[in-house]
Design a protein around this motif. Structure first.
Motif, PDB file in Angstrom:
ATOM      1  N   THR A   7       0.861  -1.181   0.000  1.00  0.00           N
ATOM      2  CA  THR A   7       0.000   0.000   0.000  1.00  0.00           C
ATOM      3  C   THR A   7       0.899   1.233   0.000  1.00  0.00           C
ATOM      4  OG1 THR A   7      -0.073   0.169   2.405  1.00  0.00           O
ATOM      5  CG2 THR A   7      -1.782  -1.203   1.339  1.00  0.00           C
ATOM      6  N   MET A   8       0.328   2.372  -0.315  1.00  0.00           N
ATOM      7  CA  MET A   8       1.106   3.610  -0.324  1.00  0.00           C
ATOM      8  C   MET A   8       1.675   3.885   1.068  1.00  0.00           C
ATOM      9  SD  MET A   8       2.265   5.946  -2.302  1.00  0.00           S
ATOM     10  CE  MET A   8       1.267   6.030  -3.751  1.00  0.00           C
ATOM     11  N   GLN A   9       0.896   3.606   2.109  1.00  0.00           N
ATOM     12  CA  GLN A   9       1.374   3.819   3.477  1.00  0.00           C
ATOM     13  C   GLN A   9       2.561   2.914   3.786  1.00  0.00           C
ATOM     14  OE1 GLN A   9      -1.503   3.025   6.549  1.00  0.00           O
ATOM     15  NE2 GLN A   9      -0.270   3.966   8.135  1.00  0.00           N
ATOM     16  N   GLU A  10       2.490   1.643   3.404  1.00  0.00           N
ATOM     17  CA  GLU A  10       3.602   0.722   3.639  1.00  0.00           C
ATOM     18  C   GLU A  10       4.850   1.158   2.870  1.00  0.00           C
ATOM     19  OE1 GLU A  10       1.051  -3.393   4.342  1.00  0.00           O
ATOM     20  OE2 GLU A  10       1.636  -2.815   2.320  1.00  0.00           O
ATOM     21  N   ALA A  12       5.565   4.188   1.895  1.00  0.00           N
ATOM     22  CA  ALA A  12       6.072   5.426   2.494  1.00  0.00           C
ATOM     23  C   ALA A  12       6.855   5.133   3.767  1.00  0.00           C
ATOM     24  CB  ALA A  12       4.924   6.390   2.779  1.00  0.00           C
ATOM     25  N   GLN A  13       6.373   4.191   4.574  1.00  0.00           N
ATOM     26  CA  GLN A  13       7.084   3.825   5.799  1.00  0.00           C
ATOM     27  C   GLN A  13       8.437   3.197   5.469  1.00  0.00           C
ATOM     28  OE1 GLN A  13       4.110   1.370   7.635  1.00  0.00           O
ATOM     29  NE2 GLN A  13       3.263   3.055   8.829  1.00  0.00           N
ATOM     30  N   GLU A  14       8.476   2.341   4.458  1.00  0.00           N
ATOM     31  CA  GLU A  14       9.741   1.726   4.054  1.00  0.00           C
ATOM     32  C   GLU A  14      10.692   2.777   3.490  1.00  0.00           C
ATOM     33  OE1 GLU A  14      12.704  -1.116   3.378  1.00  0.00           O
ATOM     34  OE2 GLU A  14      10.950  -1.149   4.663  1.00  0.00           O
ATOM     35  N   GLU A  16      10.751   5.964   4.250  1.00  0.00           N
ATOM     36  CA  GLU A  16      11.236   6.767   5.370  1.00  0.00           C
ATOM     37  C   GLU A  16      12.380   6.045   6.081  1.00  0.00           C
ATOM     38  OE1 GLU A  16       9.684   8.844   9.513  1.00  0.00           O
ATOM     39  OE2 GLU A  16       8.526   7.208   8.651  1.00  0.00           O
ATOM     40  N   GLN A  84      -5.130   0.789  -2.192  1.00  0.00           N
ATOM     41  CA  GLN A  84      -5.459   2.011  -1.477  1.00  0.00           C
ATOM     42  C   GLN A  84      -5.574   1.713   0.004  1.00  0.00           C
ATOM     43  OE1 GLN A  84      -5.712   5.012  -3.079  1.00  0.00           O
ATOM     44  NE2 GLN A  84      -5.033   3.819  -4.846  1.00  0.00           N
ATOM     45  N   ASN A  85      -5.340   2.701   0.810  1.00  0.00           N
ATOM     46  CA  ASN A  85      -5.476   2.561   2.247  1.00  0.00           C
ATOM     47  C   ASN A  85      -6.962   2.666   2.586  1.00  0.00           C
ATOM     48  OD1 ASN A  85      -5.492   2.841   5.024  1.00  0.00           O
ATOM     49  ND2 ASN A  85      -3.567   3.974   5.053  1.00  0.00           N
ATOM     50  N   GLN A  87      -8.487   3.046   5.292  1.00  0.00           N
ATOM     51  CA  GLN A  87      -8.808   4.043   6.309  1.00  0.00           C
ATOM     52  C   GLN A  87      -9.303   5.332   5.657  1.00  0.00           C
ATOM     53  OE1 GLN A  87      -5.514   5.004   8.803  1.00  0.00           O
ATOM     54  NE2 GLN A  87      -6.668   6.413  10.075  1.00  0.00           N
ATOM     55  N   TYR A  88      -8.708   5.727   4.541  1.00  0.00           N
ATOM     56  CA  TYR A  88      -9.117   6.952   3.864  1.00  0.00           C
ATOM     57  C   TYR A  88     -10.526   6.810   3.283  1.00  0.00           C
ATOM     58  CZ  TYR A  88      -4.318   8.467   4.299  1.00  0.00           C
ATOM     59  OH  TYR A  88      -3.107   8.832   4.793  1.00  0.00           O
TER      60      TYR A  88
END
Length: 99
Positions: A7-10, A12-14, A16, A84-85, A87-88
């Motif tokens: 996912t985009m969140q995963e 982005a975390q990687e 970072e 997609q996440n 949550q959004y």
């Protein structure tokens, strides 16, 4: 190897994490450069070769994760079905129902 896209969140975390690791490596490179300079000034450069080899090792091995994170973002950006996440989506539904 065809693994599912994160996912985009995963991703982005990687990314970072990889950028923070790269930042650490760059700081170590800077410290090694200073040590090489000081070794030349005060010790005739006796340890400069070993320090330079260590700097080369960091350079050769340290940024693979950054390149991997860049590739993940590229794949996500090119994918029409990028995950997609959820949550959004829930936030959007809640905001629409509150009106």
């Amino acid at each position: 190897m065809n693994s599912p896209l994160p996912t985009m969140q995963e991703a982005a975390q990687e990314a970072e994490f990889q950028l923070l690791a790269a930042k650490d490596l760059l700081e170590w490179q800077c410290a090694l450069s200073s040590a090489i300079h000081l070794d030349h000034l005060h010790n005739g450069g006796k340890s400069a070769g070993a320090l330079a080899e260590l700097a080369k090792y960091f350079s050769d091995t340290g940024f693979g994760g950054v390149y991997s994170a860049i590739d993940q973002f590229k794949q996500l950006g090119e994918s029409e079905t990028a995950p997609q996440n959820l949550q959004y989506e829930n936030v959007s539904r809640d905001a629409g129902g509150a009106q």
